[in-house]
Design a protein around this motif. Structure first.
Motif, short mmCIF file in Angstrom:
data_model
loop_
_atom_site.label_atom_id
_atom_site.label_comp_id
_atom_site.label_asym_id
_atom_site.label_seq_id
_atom_site.Cartn_x
_atom_site.Cartn_y
_atom_site.Cartn_z
N LYS A 188 0.82 -1.21 0.00
CA LYS A 188 0.00 0.00 0.00
C LYS A 188 0.86 1.27 0.00
O LYS A 188 0.46 2.30 -0.56
CB LYS A 188 -0.93 -0.01 1.23
N ALA A 189 2.03 1.20 0.63
CA ALA A 189 2.91 2.37 0.65
C ALA A 189 3.40 2.70 -0.76
O ALA A 189 3.41 3.87 -1.18
CB ALA A 189 4.09 2.14 1.58
N ARG A 190 3.83 1.65 -1.53
CA ARG A 190 4.28 1.88 -2.90
C ARG A 190 3.11 2.33 -3.78
O ARG A 190 3.28 3.14 -4.69
CB ARG A 190 4.90 0.61 -3.49
N ALA A 191 1.94 1.80 -3.50
CA ALA A 191 0.76 2.24 -4.24
C ALA A 191 0.54 3.73 -4.01
O ALA A 191 0.28 4.50 -4.95
CB ALA A 191 -0.46 1.44 -3.80
N TYR A 192 0.66 4.17 -2.76
CA TYR A 192 0.51 5.59 -2.42
C TYR A 192 1.53 6.43 -3.20
O TYR A 192 1.21 7.50 -3.72
CB TYR A 192 0.70 5.78 -0.92
N LEU A 193 2.77 5.92 -3.26
CA LEU A 193 3.84 6.64 -3.97
C LEU A 193 3.46 6.89 -5.43
O LEU A 193 3.54 8.02 -5.92
CB LEU A 193 5.13 5.83 -3.90
N TRP A 194 3.04 5.84 -6.14
CA TRP A 194 2.74 5.98 -7.57
C TRP A 194 1.47 6.77 -7.80
O TRP A 194 1.38 7.54 -8.77
CB TRP A 194 2.69 4.60 -8.22
N PHE A 195 0.48 6.61 -6.94
CA PHE A 195 -0.72 7.44 -7.06
C PHE A 195 -0.36 8.91 -6.87
O PHE A 195 -0.88 9.79 -7.56
CB PHE A 195 -1.76 7.02 -6.02
N ASN A 196 0.52 9.18 -5.92
CA ASN A 196 0.93 10.54 -5.62
C ASN A 196 1.63 11.18 -6.83
O ASN A 196 1.38 12.33 -7.18
CB ASN A 196 1.86 10.55 -4.41
N MET A 248 7.13 8.13 1.60
CA MET A 248 6.71 8.03 0.21
C MET A 248 6.62 9.41 -0.44
O MET A 248 6.93 9.59 -1.62
CB MET A 248 5.37 7.31 0.11
N GLN A 249 6.18 10.41 0.31
CA GLN A 249 6.13 11.77 -0.22
C GLN A 249 7.53 12.28 -0.54
O GLN A 249 7.76 12.94 -1.56
CB GLN A 249 5.43 12.70 0.77
N GLU A 250 8.48 11.97 0.33
CA GLU A 250 9.86 12.38 0.09
C GLU A 250 10.43 11.66 -1.14
O GLU A 250 11.12 12.27 -1.96
CB GLU A 250 10.72 12.08 1.32
N GLU A 251 10.14 10.37 -1.27
CA GLU A 251 10.62 9.62 -2.43
C GLU A 251 9.99 10.16 -3.72
O GLU A 251 10.65 10.26 -4.74
CB GLU A 251 10.30 8.13 -2.28
N ALA A 252 8.71 10.52 -3.65
CA ALA A 252 8.04 11.08 -4.83
C ALA A 252 8.68 12.40 -5.23
O ALA A 252 8.90 12.67 -6.42
CB ALA A 252 6.55 11.28 -4.54
N ARG A 253 9.02 13.25 -4.24
CA ARG A 253 9.67 14.54 -4.54
C ARG A 253 11.03 14.29 -5.18
O ARG A 253 11.40 14.98 -6.14
CB ARG A 253 9.81 15.36 -3.26
#
Length: 243
Positions: free
Chosen positions: A187-195, A224-229
């Protein structure tokens, strides 16, 4: 007058191709349309078609009469119909032409709809690194359209354009992580890609991301927000570099 899809309500409508099984009545009186969002194909009455049919019959009668009166089999000049399909360029290895040909076979646009042919051309273009083709081939594998359904292979192909910043693939990859399709549930990786997809304007991704918030710990969301940034920064860095 704005057309809307009767299935999903979208106004992203385009003309569709006629199929051999559509029937004479539909072909003569109606026009086929296709929704760009859900790909639903539907019909609308076309008042011009009966007029064009009458005009065509009149022209045929006129030509037949002209031949009869002149009493000789004069050959009519051959009409050159330009080949608008990118078959030649696709066969020569042009990835963009292969993608366009795949899309036409998938939608029945100017050709008879054929999922197997569509998947073949998507695969050829995908192997040349074309992001949209990788996305389309990944979806074909995911849904078993024209190929044997293979979740793991679908995940692999969708991951390639997602990592390069392709928003639609990022959303699809989030769905795979969310439900454990072709990979373990994460779910964490899902959040990352959705973000990442939501940041590019994919509304469905934003809704999916927000629905996961209550299932994750605050530190997971922050990570996940930091990884997305970081991923967004890395993707933008080459474009921002000076010449």
């Amino acid at each position: 007058m704005t057309r809307v899809c009767p299935k999903c309500g979208s106004d992203q409508i385009r003309s569709a191709a006629l199929h051999a099984h559509d029937g004479v009545r539909r072909m003569l009186l109606y026009a086929p349309l296709r929704c760009r969002e859900c790909r639903h194909r539907f019909w609308v009455f076309s008042p011009l078609k009966p007029l064009l049919l009458l005009a065509g019959v009149g022209a045929l009668i006129g030509v037949t009469t002209w031949f009869a009166l002149n009493q000789h089999p004069a050959a009519m000049p051959a009409t050159h119909v330009p080949d608008s399909l990118p078959h030649t360029r696709a066969a020569q290895g042009d990835a963009e032409a292969q993608l366009q040909l795949g899309l036409r076979y998938a939608e029945g646009d100017g050709v008879i709809q054929n999922n197997k042919e569509a998947a073949k051309w998507f695969a050829l273009a995908a192997r040349q690194g074309l992001a949209e083709a990788q996305y389309q081939y990944g979806l074909a594998l995911l849904e078993g359209r024209g190929v044997v359904q293979d979740y793991r292979a679908a995940f692999s192909w969708l991951e390639k354009p997602a990592q390069r910043g392709y928003a639609k693939a990022q959303y699809s990859l989030g769905e795979l992580y969310r439900y454990g399709t072709g990979t373990a549930i994460d779910k964490a990786r899902a959040y990352l890609w959705f973000n990442l997809a939501a940041a590019q304007g994919v509304d469905a991704a934003a809704k999916a991301r927000d629905s996961l918030v209550w299932q994750l710990k605050p530190e997971q969301i922050a990570a996940m927000q930091e990884e997305a940034r970081q991923m967004s920064h890395n993707a933008a860095a080459p474009a921002a570099a000076p010449d």
